[in-house]
Design a protein around this motif. Structure first.
Motif, short mmCIF file in Angstrom:
data_model
loop_
_atom_site.label_atom_id
_atom_site.label_comp_id
_atom_site.label_asym_id
_atom_site.label_seq_id
_atom_site.Cartn_x
_atom_site.Cartn_y
_atom_site.Cartn_z
N UNK A 187 -15.07 -6.33 -6.97
CA UNK A 187 -13.69 -5.98 -7.41
C UNK A 187 -13.46 -6.59 -8.79
N UNK A 188 -14.29 -6.20 -9.74
CA UNK A 188 -14.24 -6.88 -11.04
C UNK A 188 -13.18 -6.32 -11.99
N UNK A 189 -12.37 -5.36 -11.52
CA UNK A 189 -11.24 -4.90 -12.35
C UNK A 189 -9.91 -5.22 -11.68
N UNK A 190 -9.96 -6.10 -10.69
CA UNK A 190 -8.74 -6.50 -10.00
C UNK A 190 -7.77 -7.14 -11.00
N UNK A 191 -6.48 -6.78 -10.89
CA UNK A 191 -5.48 -7.35 -11.78
C UNK A 191 -5.26 -6.53 -13.05
N UNK A 192 -6.11 -5.54 -13.29
CA UNK A 192 -5.95 -4.69 -14.46
C UNK A 192 -5.35 -3.34 -14.08
N UNK A 193 -4.57 -2.77 -15.00
CA UNK A 193 -4.08 -1.41 -14.84
C UNK A 193 -4.85 -0.51 -15.80
N UNK A 194 -5.47 0.52 -15.23
CA UNK A 194 -6.28 1.45 -16.03
C UNK A 194 -5.65 2.83 -15.95
N UNK A 195 -5.36 3.41 -17.10
CA UNK A 195 -4.84 4.78 -17.15
C UNK A 195 -5.97 5.70 -17.57
N UNK A 196 -6.16 6.76 -16.79
CA UNK A 196 -7.23 7.72 -17.07
C UNK A 196 -6.59 9.09 -17.23
N UNK A 197 -7.06 9.87 -18.21
CA UNK A 197 -6.64 11.28 -18.28
C UNK A 197 -7.84 12.15 -17.96
N UNK A 198 -7.57 13.32 -17.41
CA UNK A 198 -8.67 14.19 -16.98
C UNK A 198 -8.25 15.65 -17.04
N UNK A 199 -9.26 16.50 -17.11
CA UNK A 199 -9.00 17.94 -17.01
C UNK A 199 -8.59 18.55 -18.34
#
Ligand code: C5P
Length: 223
Positions: free
Chosen positions: A4-16
Motif C-alpha cells: 500500500x505504497x500510495x496510502x495517504x495520497x490522492x491521485x486524479x486520473x483521466x481516461x477515455x
C-alpha cells in the motif's frame, strides 16, 4: 500482496476520449477505449491511494473503490479536473482529449443537405497545460503523448511546455500498441533527459511503472 505504497495520497486520473458535438446527436471523437487510464486508476486504488477517475465515454465498468466522474466534452473534463486539482497529490492525464471542438453546436439536428458541409473547429482548453501553470511544489503531473511521427521530440516539447514531471509516449502505429487493446508499449520521458522503455506489456504493467515513478517523485518533493 500489493504494497500500500500510495496510502495517504490522492491521485486524479483521466481516461477515455472526449466527444465534441456539432449538433445534439453528432460529434467528433477518437478511438480511445479508456483502458490505459482505468488501469492506472485501479492500480493506484490497489496501492492504497484515494482515486478520482474523470472519465470520458467508455464501455468499461466503473472500478470499485474509485470516485468516478463521468464527462463528455473537453470543457466538462476541464471543469471537473480543475475543481478537484487542489486536493490532489498527483494527476495522470491518460485521456485522449480532443484538441478541437466544433466552433458552434447547433441546438437542433442539422438536416441532411446536398453537397459539402463545412464544420469550423475551435481549440479546446489544454487541461494539462493549465494544471502545469497551477502546479504547487508538492504536486506531480503525468501526461501521455500519442504521436505518429517525431514522437520523442514532440513528447519532450510537451513535457516542457506543460511543466510535467513525466510523459508517457505511445506508438499508435505499432502493432499491438495503444488503442483498444490490453497491451501497450510506452517510453517514459523525464525532464532530466532520461528515457525508459517498457517494452510491450499489459496496460496494468505500464500503469504500475508510471505509479512507481509517481511515488518516487512525490517522496522526492516532500523532502
Ligand atoms: O498536446 P497533446 O494533446 O498531444 O498532449 C497530450 C497530453 O495532454 C495528454 O496527457 C492529454 O490528456 C493532455 N491534453 C489535455 N487537454 C487537451 C489536450 C491534451 O489535457 N486539450
Amino acid at each position: 500482496l500489493t504494497p500500500k505504497d500510495l496510502e495517504g495520497y490522492t491521485v486524479l486520473v483521466t481516461a477515455g476520449p472526449t466527444r465534441e458535438y456539432f449538433d445534439p446527436v453528432r460529434f467528433i471523437s477518437n478511438p480511445s477505449s479508456g483502458k490505459m487510464g482505468y488501469a492506472v486508476a485501479e492500480a493506484a486504488r490497489d496501492r492504497g491511494a484515494r482515486v478520482i477517475l474523470v472519465s470520458g465515454p467508455t464501455a468499461l465498468p466503473a472500478p470499485w473503490g474509485v470516485e468516478v466522474v463521468h464527462v463528455e466534452r473537453a470543457e466538462e473534463m476541464h471543469a471537473a479536473v480543475l475543481e478537484r486539482f487542489p486536493e490532489t497529490d498527483a494527476v495522470v492525464m491518460a485521456a485522449a482529449v480532443a484538441d478541437w471542438r466544433p466552433a458552434r453546436t447547433a441546438s437542433e439536428k442539422t438536416p441532411k443537405q446536398e453537397g459539402k458541409n463545412v464544420v469550423e473547429l475551435a481549440p479546446t482548453p489544454d487541461i494539462l497545460a493549465e494544471l502545469g501553470r497551477r502546479k504547487a511544489p508538492g504536486q506531480v503531473l503525468v501526461g501521455f503523448a500519442m504521436e505518429t511521427r517525431a514522437g520523442r521530440e514532440r513528447a519532450r516539447a510537451k513535457l516542457e511546455r506543460k511543466n510535467l514531471d513525466l510523459i508517457a509516449l505511445n506508438f499508435p502505429t505499432r502493432a499491438g500498441s495503444a488503442f483498444g487493446g490490453d497491451h501497450n508499449e510506452v517510453e517514459l520521458l523525464f525532464p532530466d533527459g532520461r528515457v525508459e522503455a517498457t517494452g510491450r506489456v499489459r496496460k496494468r504493467a505500464v500503469a504500475e511503472r508510471v505509479l512507481d515513478h509517481v511515488r518516487e517523485l512525490l517522496i522526492a518533493k516532500e523532502a
